[in-house]
Design a protein around this motif. Sequence first.
Motif, short mmCIF file in Angstrom:
data_model
loop_
_atom_site.label_atom_id
_atom_site.label_comp_id
_atom_site.label_asym_id
_atom_site.label_seq_id
_atom_site.Cartn_x
_atom_site.Cartn_y
_atom_site.Cartn_z
N LEU A 21 0.83 -1.21 0.00
CA LEU A 21 0.00 0.00 0.00
C LEU A 21 0.86 1.25 0.00
O LEU A 21 0.57 2.22 -0.69
CB LEU A 21 -0.90 0.01 1.24
CG LEU A 21 -1.86 -1.15 1.31
CD1 LEU A 21 -2.55 -1.17 2.65
CD2 LEU A 21 -2.86 -1.05 0.19
N PHE A 22 1.94 1.19 0.80
CA PHE A 22 2.80 2.36 0.87
C PHE A 22 3.45 2.62 -0.49
O PHE A 22 3.51 3.77 -0.96
CB PHE A 22 3.88 2.20 1.94
CG PHE A 22 4.83 3.36 1.97
CD1 PHE A 22 4.40 4.59 2.45
CD2 PHE A 22 6.11 3.25 1.46
CE1 PHE A 22 5.25 5.68 2.44
CE2 PHE A 22 6.96 4.33 1.45
CZ PHE A 22 6.53 5.56 1.94
N LEU A 23 3.93 1.56 -1.15
CA LEU A 23 4.55 1.75 -2.47
C LEU A 23 3.52 2.31 -3.46
O LEU A 23 3.83 3.19 -4.25
CB LEU A 23 5.12 0.42 -2.98
CG LEU A 23 6.40 -0.04 -2.29
CD1 LEU A 23 6.81 -1.43 -2.76
CD2 LEU A 23 7.53 0.94 -2.55
N TYR A 24 2.30 1.80 -3.37
CA TYR A 24 1.22 2.29 -4.24
C TYR A 24 1.04 3.79 -4.04
O TYR A 24 0.97 4.57 -4.99
CB TYR A 24 -0.08 1.55 -3.91
CG TYR A 24 -1.04 1.41 -5.05
CD1 TYR A 24 -1.09 0.25 -5.82
CD2 TYR A 24 -1.94 2.43 -5.36
CE1 TYR A 24 -2.00 0.12 -6.86
CE2 TYR A 24 -2.85 2.31 -6.40
CZ TYR A 24 -2.87 1.15 -7.14
OH TYR A 24 -3.77 1.02 -8.17
N ALA A 63 -4.30 1.46 -12.53
CA ALA A 63 -5.11 0.54 -11.73
C ALA A 63 -5.38 -0.76 -12.50
O ALA A 63 -5.37 -1.85 -11.93
CB ALA A 63 -6.42 1.20 -11.32
N LEU A 64 -5.59 -0.61 -13.81
CA LEU A 64 -5.79 -1.81 -14.63
C LEU A 64 -4.53 -2.65 -14.66
O LEU A 64 -4.58 -3.88 -14.56
CB LEU A 64 -6.15 -1.41 -16.07
CG LEU A 64 -7.62 -1.20 -16.40
CD1 LEU A 64 -7.77 -0.87 -17.87
CD2 LEU A 64 -8.42 -2.44 -16.05
N LEU A 65 -3.37 -1.97 -14.80
CA LEU A 65 -2.10 -2.72 -14.81
C LEU A 65 -1.92 -3.47 -13.50
O LEU A 65 -1.41 -4.60 -13.48
CB LEU A 65 -0.93 -1.75 -15.04
CG LEU A 65 -0.67 -1.39 -16.49
CD1 LEU A 65 0.35 -0.26 -16.58
CD2 LEU A 65 -0.18 -2.61 -17.26
N ASN B 4 4.00 3.33 -15.94
CA ASN B 4 3.14 2.71 -14.93
C ASN B 4 3.40 1.22 -14.77
O ASN B 4 2.68 0.53 -14.06
CB ASN B 4 1.67 2.94 -15.29
CG ASN B 4 1.23 4.34 -14.92
OD1 ASN B 4 1.81 4.96 -14.03
ND2 ASN B 4 0.24 4.86 -15.62
N ILE B 5 4.45 0.72 -15.43
CA ILE B 5 4.73 -0.72 -15.40
C ILE B 5 5.02 -1.16 -13.96
O ILE B 5 4.84 -2.33 -13.60
CB ILE B 5 5.91 -1.07 -16.35
CG1 ILE B 5 5.73 -2.47 -16.91
CG2 ILE B 5 7.25 -0.88 -15.71
CD1 ILE B 5 4.76 -2.54 -18.06
N LYS B 6 5.45 -0.21 -13.11
CA LYS B 6 5.73 -0.55 -11.71
C LYS B 6 4.47 -1.04 -10.99
O LYS B 6 4.54 -1.84 -10.07
CB LYS B 6 6.34 0.62 -10.97
CG LYS B 6 5.61 1.94 -11.07
CD LYS B 6 6.43 3.03 -10.40
CE LYS B 6 5.77 4.40 -10.44
NZ LYS B 6 5.94 5.11 -11.71
N PHE B 13 3.44 -8.83 -6.95
CA PHE B 13 3.91 -9.00 -5.58
C PHE B 13 2.73 -9.16 -4.62
O PHE B 13 2.69 -10.07 -3.78
CB PHE B 13 4.77 -7.80 -5.18
CG PHE B 13 5.19 -7.79 -3.73
CD1 PHE B 13 6.20 -8.65 -3.29
CD2 PHE B 13 4.60 -6.94 -2.82
CE1 PHE B 13 6.59 -8.66 -1.96
CE2 PHE B 13 4.98 -6.93 -1.48
CZ PHE B 13 5.98 -7.79 -1.05
N PHE B 14 1.74 -8.27 -4.78
CA PHE B 14 0.58 -8.27 -3.88
C PHE B 14 -0.20 -9.58 -3.97
O PHE B 14 -0.62 -10.14 -2.96
CB PHE B 14 -0.33 -7.08 -4.22
CG PHE B 14 -1.34 -6.75 -3.17
CD1 PHE B 14 -0.97 -6.58 -1.86
CD2 PHE B 14 -2.69 -6.58 -3.50
CE1 PHE B 14 -1.91 -6.26 -0.87
CE2 PHE B 14 -3.63 -6.26 -2.53
CZ PHE B 14 -3.23 -6.10 -1.22
N ALA B 15 -0.37 -10.09 -5.19
CA ALA B 15 -1.12 -11.34 -5.37
C ALA B 15 -0.38 -12.49 -4.70
O ALA B 15 -1.00 -13.36 -4.09
CB ALA B 15 -1.30 -11.62 -6.86
#
Lengths: 185, 63
Positions: A21-24, A63-65, B4-6, B13-15
């Motif tokens: 979440l922080f990275l986001y 968000a889609l990515l 936005n590839i990050k 990672f999250f999954a």
Amino acid sequence: MEIILQPWPWFVGGPLIALTLFLYFYFGKNFGASTNFETLCTIAGAGRVSSYFKKDWKERDFALLFVVGLIVGGFISSNYLIPDQAIDLNPITIQELTELGFSNPAKAYFPDEIFSDEIAMSLKGFLILILSGVCIGFGTRYAGGCTSGHAITGLSNFEIPSLLAVIGFFIGGVIAVWFLIPLIF
Amino acid sequence: MMKNIKFLVLGIFFAIVLSKVQAISWFRFYEMFKFQSFHMFGIIGGAVIVFAMIMQLFKRGVI
């Protein structure tokens, strides 16, 4: 490698989720998953039906990515990182589910009675999945977010509407588990 | 798109995290709503507390 292949304990989850979440946030965006339902409708051309969907979806492509990443990550996990889906479920929970007629409680992540291909193609199973999808689509837009946006982003920002939404989600889940599931199965 | 590839990497990672701690399991949710295990409450509570702490540190310029 052995440690990665074992199930991870609960206390690993919280900090790693918080890190994500922080990275986001650090990358400049507010975390949330359900806006993608809107974005997908926009891409599919829903703007012709309602002006609500007339938005520039390219502004939300990050968000889609992220969701594409979730699918890829899930694929990697299920094929290479989770050799055994057995869960250390409470024995009482296992017994209850067995009495309700579930055949594989704690032996896999998901019950065959809802998610197996065979059930999903039956009328009952199909209706369960379709109606659940409709409820999720309507509910997340009506509430302005789903569990990810409200419970995590909203709660950590101490927002009252998010707290109310989360209480609502939880009551909904309790009603489903205590009353609806025994009724349906 | 490329910048936005990050987010794609973060999603992967999250999954992996969510699936490895079993937080995507239907059975784990059932157990949580029946109040028969601490597992899910520990994950959710831990995430909220640690994230709130990180954000406080960030706002104070520590991170």
